[in-house]
Design a protein around this motif. Structure first.
Motif, PDB file in Angstrom:
ATOM      1  N   TYR A  84       0.857  -1.184   0.000  1.00  0.00           N
ATOM      2  CA  TYR A  84       0.000   0.000   0.000  1.00  0.00           C
ATOM      3  C   TYR A  84       0.895   1.237   0.000  1.00  0.00           C
ATOM      4  CZ  TYR A  84      -4.590  -2.185   0.880  1.00  0.00           C
ATOM      5  OH  TYR A  84      -5.765  -2.883   0.779  1.00  0.00           O
ATOM      6  N   PRO A  85       0.382   2.400  -0.372  1.00  0.00           N
ATOM      7  CA  PRO A  85       1.191   3.626  -0.365  1.00  0.00           C
ATOM      8  C   PRO A  85       1.704   3.976   1.030  1.00  0.00           C
ATOM      9  CG  PRO A  85      -0.797   3.929  -1.675  1.00  0.00           C
ATOM     10  CD  PRO A  85      -0.958   2.625  -0.968  1.00  0.00           C
ATOM     11  N   PRO A  86       2.694   4.856   1.097  1.00  0.00           N
ATOM     12  CA  PRO A  86       3.372   5.148   2.362  1.00  0.00           C
ATOM     13  C   PRO A  86       2.484   5.642   3.502  1.00  0.00           C
ATOM     14  CG  PRO A  86       4.706   5.912   0.544  1.00  0.00           C
ATOM     15  CD  PRO A  86       3.405   5.470  -0.050  1.00  0.00           C
ATOM     16  N   LEU A  87       1.441   6.426   3.216  1.00  0.00           N
ATOM     17  CA  LEU A  87       0.609   6.911   4.316  1.00  0.00           C
ATOM     18  C   LEU A  87      -0.077   5.761   5.041  1.00  0.00           C
ATOM     19  CD1 LEU A  87      -1.170  10.269   3.373  1.00  0.00           C
ATOM     20  CD2 LEU A  87       0.877   9.862   4.738  1.00  0.00           C
ATOM     21  N   PHE A  88      -0.411   4.700   4.305  1.00  0.00           N
ATOM     22  CA  PHE A  88      -1.006   3.552   4.984  1.00  0.00           C
ATOM     23  C   PHE A  88       0.038   2.830   5.823  1.00  0.00           C
ATOM     24  CE2 PHE A  88      -3.193  -0.389   5.781  1.00  0.00           C
ATOM     25  CZ  PHE A  88      -4.532  -0.026   5.799  1.00  0.00           C
ATOM     26  N   ALA A  89       1.283   2.857   5.378  1.00  0.00           N
ATOM     27  CA  ALA A  89       2.361   2.285   6.179  1.00  0.00           C
ATOM     28  C   ALA A  89       2.493   3.043   7.500  1.00  0.00           C
ATOM     29  CB  ALA A  89       3.674   2.321   5.407  1.00  0.00           C
ATOM     30  N   TRP A  90       2.371   4.380   7.435  1.00  0.00           N
ATOM     31  CA  TRP A  90       2.426   5.182   8.661  1.00  0.00           C
ATOM     32  C   TRP A  90       1.202   4.912   9.540  1.00  0.00           C
ATOM     33  CZ3 TRP A  90       6.782   6.786  10.226  1.00  0.00           C
ATOM     34  CH2 TRP A  90       7.769   7.235   9.336  1.00  0.00           C
ATOM     35  N   PHE A  91       0.064   4.667   8.912  1.00  0.00           N
ATOM     36  CA  PHE A  91      -1.133   4.295   9.660  1.00  0.00           C
ATOM     37  C   PHE A  91      -0.891   2.998  10.435  1.00  0.00           C
ATOM     38  CE2 PHE A  91      -5.006   1.567   9.411  1.00  0.00           C
ATOM     39  CZ  PHE A  91      -5.759   2.210  10.383  1.00  0.00           C
ATOM     40  N   GLU A  92      -0.277   2.014   9.782  1.00  0.00           N
ATOM     41  CA  GLU A  92       0.048   0.759  10.458  1.00  0.00           C
ATOM     42  C   GLU A  92       1.059   0.997  11.588  1.00  0.00           C
ATOM     43  OE1 GLU A  92      -1.260  -2.120  10.102  1.00  0.00           O
ATOM     44  OE2 GLU A  92      -2.113  -2.304   8.090  1.00  0.00           O
ATOM     45  N   TYR A  93       1.981   1.902  11.349  1.00  0.00           N
ATOM     46  CA  TYR A  93       2.972   2.226  12.383  1.00  0.00           C
ATOM     47  C   TYR A  93       2.295   2.799  13.629  1.00  0.00           C
ATOM     48  CZ  TYR A  93       6.700   4.744  14.805  1.00  0.00           C
ATOM     49  OH  TYR A  93       7.561   5.220  15.763  1.00  0.00           O
ATOM     50  N   LEU A  94       1.333   3.701  13.428  1.00  0.00           N
ATOM     51  CA  LEU A  94       0.611   4.283  14.562  1.00  0.00           C
ATOM     52  C   LEU A  94      -0.173   3.210  15.314  1.00  0.00           C
ATOM     53  CD1 LEU A  94      -0.694   7.613  12.972  1.00  0.00           C
ATOM     54  CD2 LEU A  94       1.180   7.322  14.612  1.00  0.00           C
ATOM     55  N   LEU A  95      -0.806   2.307  14.567  1.00  0.00           N
ATOM     56  CA  LEU A  95      -1.525   1.211  15.211  1.00  0.00           C
ATOM     57  C   LEU A  95      -0.566   0.333  16.025  1.00  0.00           C
ATOM     58  CD1 LEU A  95      -4.071  -0.095  12.518  1.00  0.00           C
ATOM     59  CD2 LEU A  95      -4.562   1.264  14.554  1.00  0.00           C
ATOM     60  N   SER A  96       0.635   0.149  15.504  1.00  0.00           N
ATOM     61  CA  SER A  96       1.600  -0.717  16.189  1.00  0.00           C
ATOM     62  C   SER A  96       2.020  -0.153  17.544  1.00  0.00           C
ATOM     63  CB  SER A  96       2.838  -0.933  15.310  1.00  0.00           C
ATOM     64  OG  SER A  96       3.636   0.246  15.239  1.00  0.00           O
ATOM     65  N   GLN A  97       1.934   1.180  17.705  1.00  0.00           N
ATOM     66  CA  GLN A  97       2.291   1.786  18.987  1.00  0.00           C
ATOM     67  C   GLN A  97       1.299   1.404  20.076  1.00  0.00           C
ATOM     68  OE1 GLN A  97       5.365   3.342  19.043  1.00  0.00           O
ATOM     69  NE2 GLN A  97       5.236   2.509  16.963  1.00  0.00           N
ATOM     70  N   VAL A  98       0.063   1.143  19.660  1.00  0.00           N
ATOM     71  CA  VAL A  98      -0.944   0.646  20.613  1.00  0.00           C
ATOM     72  C   VAL A  98      -0.816  -0.865  20.753  1.00  0.00           C
ATOM     73  CG1 VAL A  98      -3.412   0.558  21.148  1.00  0.00           C
ATOM     74  CG2 VAL A  98      -2.481   2.527  19.913  1.00  0.00           C
ATOM     75  N   ALA A  99      -0.529  -1.529  19.633  1.00  0.00           N
ATOM     76  CA  ALA A  99      -0.441  -2.994  19.632  1.00  0.00           C
ATOM     77  C   ALA A  99       0.637  -3.506  20.577  1.00  0.00           C
ATOM     78  CB  ALA A  99      -0.174  -3.495  18.215  1.00  0.00           C
ATOM     79  N   LYS A 100       1.729  -2.763  20.733  1.00  0.00           N
ATOM     80  CA  LYS A 100       2.821  -3.243  21.590  1.00  0.00           C
ATOM     81  C   LYS A 100       2.400  -3.316  23.051  1.00  0.00           C
ATOM     82  CE  LYS A 100       5.014   1.311  22.236  1.00  0.00           C
ATOM     83  NZ  LYS A 100       6.240   2.118  21.972  1.00  0.00           N
ATOM     84  N   VAL A 101       1.381  -2.550  23.408  1.00  0.00           N
ATOM     85  CA  VAL A 101       0.860  -2.612  24.770  1.00  0.00           C
ATOM     86  C   VAL A 101      -0.043  -3.833  24.933  1.00  0.00           C
ATOM     87  CG1 VAL A 101      -0.492  -1.390  26.531  1.00  0.00           C
ATOM     88  CG2 VAL A 101       0.968  -0.102  24.942  1.00  0.00           C
ATOM     89  N   VAL A 102      -0.763  -4.187  23.867  1.00  0.00           N
ATOM     90  CA  VAL A 102      -1.714  -5.298  23.911  1.00  0.00           C
ATOM     91  C   VAL A 102      -0.989  -6.640  23.886  1.00  0.00           C
ATOM     92  CG1 VAL A 102      -3.664  -6.386  22.736  1.00  0.00           C
ATOM     93  CG2 VAL A 102      -3.476  -3.888  22.806  1.00  0.00           C
ATOM     94  N   ASP A 103      -0.106  -6.824  22.898  1.00  0.00           N
ATOM     95  CA  ASP A 103       0.644  -8.088  22.772  1.00  0.00           C
ATOM     96  C   ASP A 103       1.876  -7.842  21.904  1.00  0.00           C
ATOM     97  OD1 ASP A 103       1.642 -10.598  22.486  1.00  0.00           O
ATOM     98  OD2 ASP A 103      -0.153 -11.496  21.612  1.00  0.00           O
ATOM     99  N   PRO A 104       3.036  -7.638  22.508  1.00  0.00           N
ATOM    100  CA  PRO A 104       4.260  -7.344  21.747  1.00  0.00           C
ATOM    101  C   PRO A 104       4.650  -8.452  20.772  1.00  0.00           C
ATOM    102  CG  PRO A 104       4.567  -6.894  24.086  1.00  0.00           C
ATOM    103  CD  PRO A 104       3.282  -7.625  23.959  1.00  0.00           C
ATOM    104  N   GLU A 105       4.195  -9.675  20.999  1.00  0.00           N
ATOM    105  CA  GLU A 105       4.567 -10.785  20.131  1.00  0.00           C
ATOM    106  C   GLU A 105       4.033 -10.613  18.717  1.00  0.00           C
ATOM    107  OE1 GLU A 105       6.602 -13.447  20.862  1.00  0.00           O
ATOM    108  OE2 GLU A 105       7.020 -12.200  22.630  1.00  0.00           O
TER     109      GLU A 105
END
Length: 528
Positions: A84-105
């Motif tokens: 996907y284009p880069p802005l969606f990659a940044w969207f996934e990056y932002l989601l990952s900042q929350v995901a690491k709290v839920v389950d880092p694995e």
């Protein structure tokens, strides 16, 4: 002006403000209640089947969180690479900042096909949460086009409760509601042709959308023509306005692609994978489904007559994403599909650009946009069946206010949604998908019958739509009872071909009404 008349004017202004406030408050309440109701259903769908797209997006979370930027578009440890284009990659990056709290694995690149309970709830929950953007888009575009409470409710129900989004996003797993919400925001803002700031905001929303998912490039010509004609050429300062719009697009593009400038060739190869073949694993219900069906039929006839000695047993019916050659008919190339798509949208763009009825009429702009979306779906290369939602969702707002648009919506949505149901192939989902199709289609018919108080479709159109649930029953139940494990791809082929007929019919009908009927004709017909 007398004191009394001044008081009357003042009172009328106050009344207008109160009415506007009540209308906006009611609109907010309508969207909130419907969104809350459909969210309860989405939560119930969390444990259901999920496609490989679930792992795709989990892998993208891992890539953007665990790897440096210069490896986002080069990493290939998983087959589900970031495309996907880069802005969606940044969207996934932002989601990952929350995901690491839920389950880092879930953020480890090597954890392929990882799906802990926490991961499932997080990813499903992220799709549900991002649907707030869809609700916001519905609210904004509803305020622009819906002139009555009834119109607003009809539109909100058709869009927020859209069964196609339930199937694709909340069972199959994707983020289409979020993206289509941004599209509705862009449409709503650029439709306010007398408000310069709104037009600029709409342009920004669409530029962001293109950098989130590049498939929306297909409808970009409608935006370009509309903005040129209604905004740039309508204010006496063409060059200044054109530069303002261009600056917004260019700046957004630079911000999006700038950090990946050293990877541009790799990024582009990911965004435009022409080696994936003409059709997707599941045929989209477009002209190529009919073309493949014709090739297969002719090949069988030729083989029976002894005119064809070498054949493949399942050409274009393996369910795999790959480049394949046709048996009898010429094999289309990406260039051919591009030329067909481009030439098919030209009449609509010409009409939008030069016809007086379209200059400041946002409804005609939306109709042109829908036609562009249908043209790309019908003639495009490697089209995903999910792309039909790009036409169906914007059509909801016009269907809520006009009988002609409602007629096309009933046929298009019924066929388009039916074509999505093979995505839910597990047998335990059969009752769910049949129920969703019946409920949404029946509700749409009842809503329009109540609203317009007359028959919407012609007899042959009713017959076509009524057969769609029967087709789904055959696909899900009857085929296995009759043929067992033989001809496994036949139900999907029949579904794609039959639904393609309805989508092509809707496209031709909508194109004809768009080119031949002015808004004045529509208003006269509505009064009659």
């Amino acid at each position: 002006m007398t004191i009394a008349s001044k008081k009357n004017v003042s009172n009328s202004k106050k009344t207008r403000k109160i009415n506007d406030t009540v209308q906006k408050w009611n609109g907010n309440q309508i969207v909130f209640r419907i969104f809350l109701l459909i969210t309860c259903l989405k939560v119930l769908l969390i444990p259901t089947y999920r496609s490989t797209d679930f792992e795709v997006h989990r892998n993208w979370l891992a890539i953007t969180h665990s790897l440096p930027i210069n490896e986002w578009y080069t990493n290939a440890k998983s087959q589900w690479t970031l495309d996907y284009p880069p802005l969606f990659a940044w969207f996934e990056y932002l989601l990952s900042q929350v995901a690491k709290v839920v389950d880092p694995e879930m953020l480890k690149v090597e954890n392929l096909n990882y799906a802990s309970t926490e991961t499932v709830f997080f990813q499903r929950g992220s799709v549900i949460f991002m649907d707030l953007v869809l609700a916001y888009g519905v609210r904004e575009i509803g305020k622009v086009f819906c002139t009555s409470y009834d119109d607003y409710v009809t539109f909100a129900v058709l869009s927020l409760c859209n069964m196609g989004l339930l199937v694709v996003d909340h069972v199959h797993f994707q983020y289409n509601g979020f993206l289509l919400g941004i599209l509705l925001l862009a449409i709503a803002n650029v439709s306010k042709v007398n408000k310069q700031m709104s037009v600029l905001q709409g342009t920004l929303w669409f530029a962001i959308l293109l950098n989130l998912k590049h498939i929306y490039l297909y409808i970009a010509p409608a935006f370009v023509v509309w903005l040129l004609r209604s905004y740039c050429m309508n204010g006496g300062t063409f060059f200044r306005r054109f530069c303002m719009l261009g600056s917004i697009v260019i700046i957004t593009l630079i911000i999006s692609f700038g950090p990946f400038v050293s990877q541009i060739p790799q990024v582009l190869s990911r965004l435009f994978p022409f080696k994936r073949g003409l059709v997707h694993a599941y045929w989209a219900a477009n002209v190529w489904a009919l073309y493949i069906g014709m090739d297969k039929t002719v090949a069988i006839i030729f083989k029976h007559l002894g005119w064809l000695s070498v054949t493949k047993s399942a050409v274009m019916t393996s369910g795999l994403v790959q480049v394949q050659s046709f048996l009898v008919l010429p094999t289309p190339t990406p260039l051919v599909t591009f030329l067909l798509t481009f030439s098919s949208i030209i009449p609509a763009l010409y009409h939008l650009l030069f016809k007086k009825d379209c200059i400041t009429n946002p409804k005609q702009f939306v109709r042109c946009l829908i036609i562009c979306a249908l043209c790309s779906f019908i003639f495009g290369w490697h089209v995903h069946e999910k792309a039909i939602l790009t036409a169906i969702i914007p059509l909801c707002v016009l269907a809520a206010i006009n009988k002609d648009d409602a007629r096309v919506f009933l046929i298009l949505s019924s066929a388009g949604h039916t074509a999505l149901l093979p995505l839910l192939y597990p047998s335990n989902l059969t009752p769910l998908k049949i129920l969703l199709l019946l409920v949404y289609t029946t509700a749409s018919f009842l809503i329009f019958h109540r609203k317009f108080k007359q028959r919407i479709l012609y007899f042959h159109e009713y017959v076509y739509v009524i057969n769609l649930p029967i087709l789904t029953v055959y696909d899900s139940i009857l085929h296995k009872l009759v043929f067992g494990d033989q001809l496994p791809f036949l139900p999907l082929a029949l579904t794609s071909i039959y639904c393609a007929i309805g989508i092509l019919y809707s496209w031709l009908l909508y194109y004809y009404t768009f080119l031949c009927y002015s808004e004045t004709d529509r208003q006269k017909k509505k009064k009659e």
